[in-house]
Design a protein around this motif. Structure first.
Motif, PDB file in Angstrom:
ATOM      1  N   MET A 109       0.849  -1.098   0.004  1.00  0.00           N
ATOM      2  CA  MET A 109       0.124  -0.051   0.073  1.00  0.00           C
ATOM      3  C   MET A 109       0.844   1.278   0.010  1.00  0.00           C
ATOM      4  SD  MET A 109      -2.813   0.806   2.761  1.00  0.00           S
ATOM      5  CE  MET A 109      -3.472  -0.732   2.277  1.00  0.00           C
ATOM      6  N   SER A 110       0.752   2.135  -0.885  1.00  0.00           N
ATOM      7  CA  SER A 110       1.480   3.457  -0.953  1.00  0.00           C
ATOM      8  C   SER A 110       1.108   4.399  -0.045  1.00  0.00           C
ATOM      9  CB  SER A 110       1.341   3.799  -2.404  1.00  0.00           C
ATOM     10  OG  SER A 110       1.808   5.127  -2.436  1.00  0.00           O
ATOM     11  N   SER A 111       1.936   5.137   0.713  1.00  0.00           N
ATOM     12  CA  SER A 111       1.584   6.116   1.443  1.00  0.00           C
ATOM     13  C   SER A 111       1.284   7.313   0.717  1.00  0.00           C
ATOM     14  CB  SER A 111       2.959   6.397   2.232  1.00  0.00           C
ATOM     15  OG  SER A 111       3.855   6.799   1.633  1.00  0.00           O
ATOM     16  N   THR A 112       1.317   7.419  -0.399  1.00  0.00           N
ATOM     17  CA  THR A 112       0.692   8.476  -1.361  1.00  0.00           C
ATOM     18  C   THR A 112      -0.793   8.536  -1.509  1.00  0.00           C
ATOM     19  OG1 THR A 112       0.866   7.499  -3.401  1.00  0.00           O
ATOM     20  CG2 THR A 112       2.800   8.837  -2.699  1.00  0.00           C
ATOM     21  N   SER A 113      -1.403   7.272  -0.960  1.00  0.00           N
ATOM     22  CA  SER A 113      -2.813   7.062  -1.207  1.00  0.00           C
ATOM     23  C   SER A 113      -3.483   7.486   0.077  1.00  0.00           C
ATOM     24  CB  SER A 113      -3.075   5.837  -1.569  1.00  0.00           C
ATOM     25  OG  SER A 113      -2.692   4.820  -0.538  1.00  0.00           O
ATOM     26  N   ILE A 114      -2.969   8.069   0.946  1.00  0.00           N
ATOM     27  CA  ILE A 114      -3.502   8.592   2.288  1.00  0.00           C
ATOM     28  C   ILE A 114      -3.168  10.074   2.298  1.00  0.00           C
ATOM     29  CG2 ILE A 114      -3.294   6.325   3.209  1.00  0.00           C
ATOM     30  CD1 ILE A 114      -0.905   7.183   5.033  1.00  0.00           C
ATOM     31  N   ASP A 115      -3.989  10.518   3.288  1.00  0.00           N
ATOM     32  CA  ASP A 115      -3.850  11.907   3.619  1.00  0.00           C
ATOM     33  C   ASP A 115      -2.965  11.966   4.874  1.00  0.00           C
ATOM     34  OD1 ASP A 115      -4.188  14.458   5.115  1.00  0.00           O
ATOM     35  OD2 ASP A 115      -6.041  14.824   4.028  1.00  0.00           O
ATOM     36  N   LYS A 116      -1.885  12.906   4.514  1.00  0.00           N
ATOM     37  CA  LYS A 116      -0.790  12.764   5.667  1.00  0.00           C
ATOM     38  C   LYS A 116      -1.357  13.498   6.819  1.00  0.00           C
ATOM     39  CE  LYS A 116       3.031  12.420   2.622  1.00  0.00           C
ATOM     40  NZ  LYS A 116       4.122  12.900   1.954  1.00  0.00           N
ATOM     41  N   LYS A 117      -2.049  14.443   6.787  1.00  0.00           N
ATOM     42  CA  LYS A 117      -2.644  14.977   8.264  1.00  0.00           C
ATOM     43  C   LYS A 117      -3.405  14.165   8.868  1.00  0.00           C
ATOM     44  CE  LYS A 117      -4.885  19.046   9.960  1.00  0.00           C
ATOM     45  NZ  LYS A 117      -5.564  20.268   9.665  1.00  0.00           N
ATOM     46  N   ILE A 118      -4.333  13.319   8.300  1.00  0.00           N
ATOM     47  CA  ILE A 118      -5.015  12.510   8.858  1.00  0.00           C
ATOM     48  C   ILE A 118      -4.181  11.391   9.657  1.00  0.00           C
ATOM     49  CG2 ILE A 118      -6.881  10.513   8.559  1.00  0.00           C
ATOM     50  CD1 ILE A 118      -8.084  12.378   6.412  1.00  0.00           C
ATOM     51  N   TYR A 119      -3.403  10.870   8.883  1.00  0.00           N
ATOM     52  CA  TYR A 119      -2.333   9.738   9.341  1.00  0.00           C
ATOM     53  C   TYR A 119      -1.546  10.406  10.398  1.00  0.00           C
ATOM     54  CZ  TYR A 119       0.944   6.055   9.413  1.00  0.00           C
ATOM     55  OH  TYR A 119       1.712   4.755   9.900  1.00  0.00           O
ATOM     56  N   SER A 120      -1.124  11.576  10.416  1.00  0.00           N
ATOM     57  CA  SER A 120      -0.524  12.070  11.568  1.00  0.00           C
ATOM     58  C   SER A 120      -1.244  12.456  12.550  1.00  0.00           C
ATOM     59  CB  SER A 120       0.166  13.549  11.096  1.00  0.00           C
ATOM     60  OG  SER A 120       0.740  14.313  12.266  1.00  0.00           O
ATOM     61  N   ASN A 121      -2.694  12.536  12.528  1.00  0.00           N
ATOM     62  CA  ASN A 121      -3.391  12.645  13.695  1.00  0.00           C
ATOM     63  C   ASN A 121      -3.786  11.046  14.419  1.00  0.00           C
ATOM     64  OD1 ASN A 121      -4.133  15.339  13.227  1.00  0.00           O
ATOM     65  ND2 ASN A 121      -5.969  14.932  12.142  1.00  0.00           N
ATOM     66  N   LEU A 122      -3.598  10.121  13.574  1.00  0.00           N
ATOM     67  CA  LEU A 122      -3.737   8.812  14.181  1.00  0.00           C
ATOM     68  C   LEU A 122      -2.266   8.636  15.108  1.00  0.00           C
ATOM     69  CD1 LEU A 122      -4.997   5.561  12.558  1.00  0.00           C
ATOM     70  CD2 LEU A 122      -2.603   5.502  13.295  1.00  0.00           C
ATOM     71  N   ILE A 123      -1.255   8.856  14.505  1.00  0.00           N
ATOM     72  CA  ILE A 123      -0.072   8.804  15.170  1.00  0.00           C
ATOM     73  C   ILE A 123      -0.009   9.558  16.525  1.00  0.00           C
ATOM     74  CG2 ILE A 123       2.522   8.952  15.086  1.00  0.00           C
ATOM     75  CD1 ILE A 123       1.483   6.788  13.257  1.00  0.00           C
ATOM     76  N   ASP A 124      -0.530  10.865  16.353  1.00  0.00           N
ATOM     77  CA  ASP A 124      -0.571  11.773  17.485  1.00  0.00           C
ATOM     78  C   ASP A 124      -1.404  11.213  18.698  1.00  0.00           C
ATOM     79  OD1 ASP A 124       1.462  13.258  16.357  1.00  0.00           O
ATOM     80  OD2 ASP A 124      -0.200  14.784  15.724  1.00  0.00           O
ATOM     81  N   GLY A 125      -2.396  10.421  18.254  1.00  0.00           N
ATOM     82  CA  GLY A 125      -3.271   9.837  19.432  1.00  0.00           C
ATOM     83  C   GLY A 125      -3.038   8.577  19.940  1.00  0.00           C
ATOM     84  N   LEU A 126      -2.041   7.900  19.679  1.00  0.00           N
ATOM     85  CA  LEU A 126      -1.758   6.704  19.897  1.00  0.00           C
ATOM     86  C   LEU A 126      -0.688   6.488  21.156  1.00  0.00           C
ATOM     87  CD1 LEU A 126       0.973   4.999  19.084  1.00  0.00           C
ATOM     88  CD2 LEU A 126      -0.110   5.091  16.810  1.00  0.00           C
ATOM     89  N   LYS A 127      -0.889   5.308  21.844  1.00  0.00           N
ATOM     90  CA  LYS A 127      -0.114   5.074  22.942  1.00  0.00           C
ATOM     91  C   LYS A 127       0.274   3.361  23.055  1.00  0.00           C
ATOM     92  CE  LYS A 127       0.609   5.254  27.889  1.00  0.00           C
ATOM     93  NZ  LYS A 127       0.027   5.647  29.231  1.00  0.00           N
ATOM     94  N   ILE A 128       1.523   3.384  23.278  1.00  0.00           N
ATOM     95  CA  ILE A 128       1.618   1.616  23.402  1.00  0.00           C
ATOM     96  C   ILE A 128       1.505   1.352  24.680  1.00  0.00           C
ATOM     97  CG2 ILE A 128       3.268   0.069  23.264  1.00  0.00           C
ATOM     98  CD1 ILE A 128       4.807   1.429  21.131  1.00  0.00           C
ATOM     99  N   GLN A 129       0.321   0.402  24.888  1.00  0.00           N
ATOM    100  CA  GLN A 129       0.104   0.019  26.308  1.00  0.00           C
ATOM    101  C   GLN A 129       0.943  -1.132  26.689  1.00  0.00           C
ATOM    102  OE1 GLN A 129      -4.081  -0.650  26.059  1.00  0.00           O
ATOM    103  NE2 GLN A 129      -4.611   1.151  27.099  1.00  0.00           N
ATOM    104  N   ASN A 130       1.258  -2.233  25.880  1.00  0.00           N
ATOM    105  CA  ASN A 130       2.147  -3.255  26.210  1.00  0.00           C
ATOM    106  C   ASN A 130       2.625  -4.095  25.017  1.00  0.00           C
ATOM    107  OD1 ASN A 130       0.968  -3.670  28.668  1.00  0.00           O
ATOM    108  ND2 ASN A 130      -1.009  -4.080  27.738  1.00  0.00           N
ATOM    109  N   ILE A 131       3.719  -4.502  24.981  1.00  0.00           N
ATOM    110  CA  ILE A 131       4.522  -5.230  24.034  1.00  0.00           C
ATOM    111  C   ILE A 131       5.027  -6.542  24.981  1.00  0.00           C
ATOM    112  CG2 ILE A 131       6.416  -5.620  22.631  1.00  0.00           C
ATOM    113  CD1 ILE A 131       6.443  -2.710  22.052  1.00  0.00           C
ATOM    114  N   TYR A 132       4.709  -7.809  24.333  1.00  0.00           N
ATOM    115  CA  TYR A 132       5.020  -8.931  25.096  1.00  0.00           C
ATOM    116  C   TYR A 132       5.478  -9.817  24.016  1.00  0.00           C
ATOM    117  CZ  TYR A 132       2.045  -7.446  29.130  1.00  0.00           C
ATOM    118  OH  TYR A 132       1.484  -6.622  30.302  1.00  0.00           O
TER     119      TYR A 132
END
Length: 148
Positions: A1-24
């Motif tokens: 999937m190409s990163s050019t097919s997504i809106d970078k601002k929307i994707y940035s909002n997803l990244i800004d709103g995430l938190k890693i809770q666990n890695i096991y």
């Protein structure tokens, strides 16, 4: 999937709103250990599968993924000689603010680009540590890079 097919601002909002809770570490299987291999270094082939095992709870803003990695180590002196195989599965859980607001393409892009990046330091440590514990030289895995 190409990163050019997504809106970078929307994707940035997803990244800004995430938190890693666990890695096991969820599962680890070591097979085909060949103690006959001699030498001071090993080569590695690594494969990552992210496409099938995931659990998205949009209501709760939870994304759970179980990335699988297959590692095959070879003798540097004879690349046809397998030193050992490792199959590893991790469990990673994210809390993503307003997860239900994001289309599937944004979640898929995140899974394919960011999850390997988040898991990589843990994977490198396990592979290096395990290779020495079974009697081989430390197997050093290169830093993760995204192919463009």
């Amino acid at each position: 999937m190409s990163s050019t097919s997504i809106d970078k601002k929307i994707y940035s909002n997803l990244i800004d709103g995430l938190k890693i809770q666990n890695i096991y570490l969820n599962d680890l299987k070591l097979t085909n250990v060949n103690r006959e291999i001699k030498g001071n270094s090993l080569s590695v082939k690594l494969d990552c599968k992210l496409d099938k095992i995931r659990n998205i709870k949009e209501k709760d803003g939870i994304l759970e993924v179980f990335p699988n990695f297959s590692i095959q180590a070879f003798s540097d002196e004879d690349v046809l000689q397998v030193a050992f195989n490792i199959d590893i599965q991790f469990y990673i859980r994210y809390n993503i603010k307003n997860l239900a607001d994001f289309e599937k393409i944004y979640i898929d892009t995140f899974i394919n680009q960011n999850i390997p990046l988040n898991i990589w330091p843990y994977l490198r440590e396990i592979i290096s540590s395990l290779s020495t514990r079974i009697g081989f030289p430390a197997l050093v895995i290169d830093p993760f890079t995204i192919k463009r």
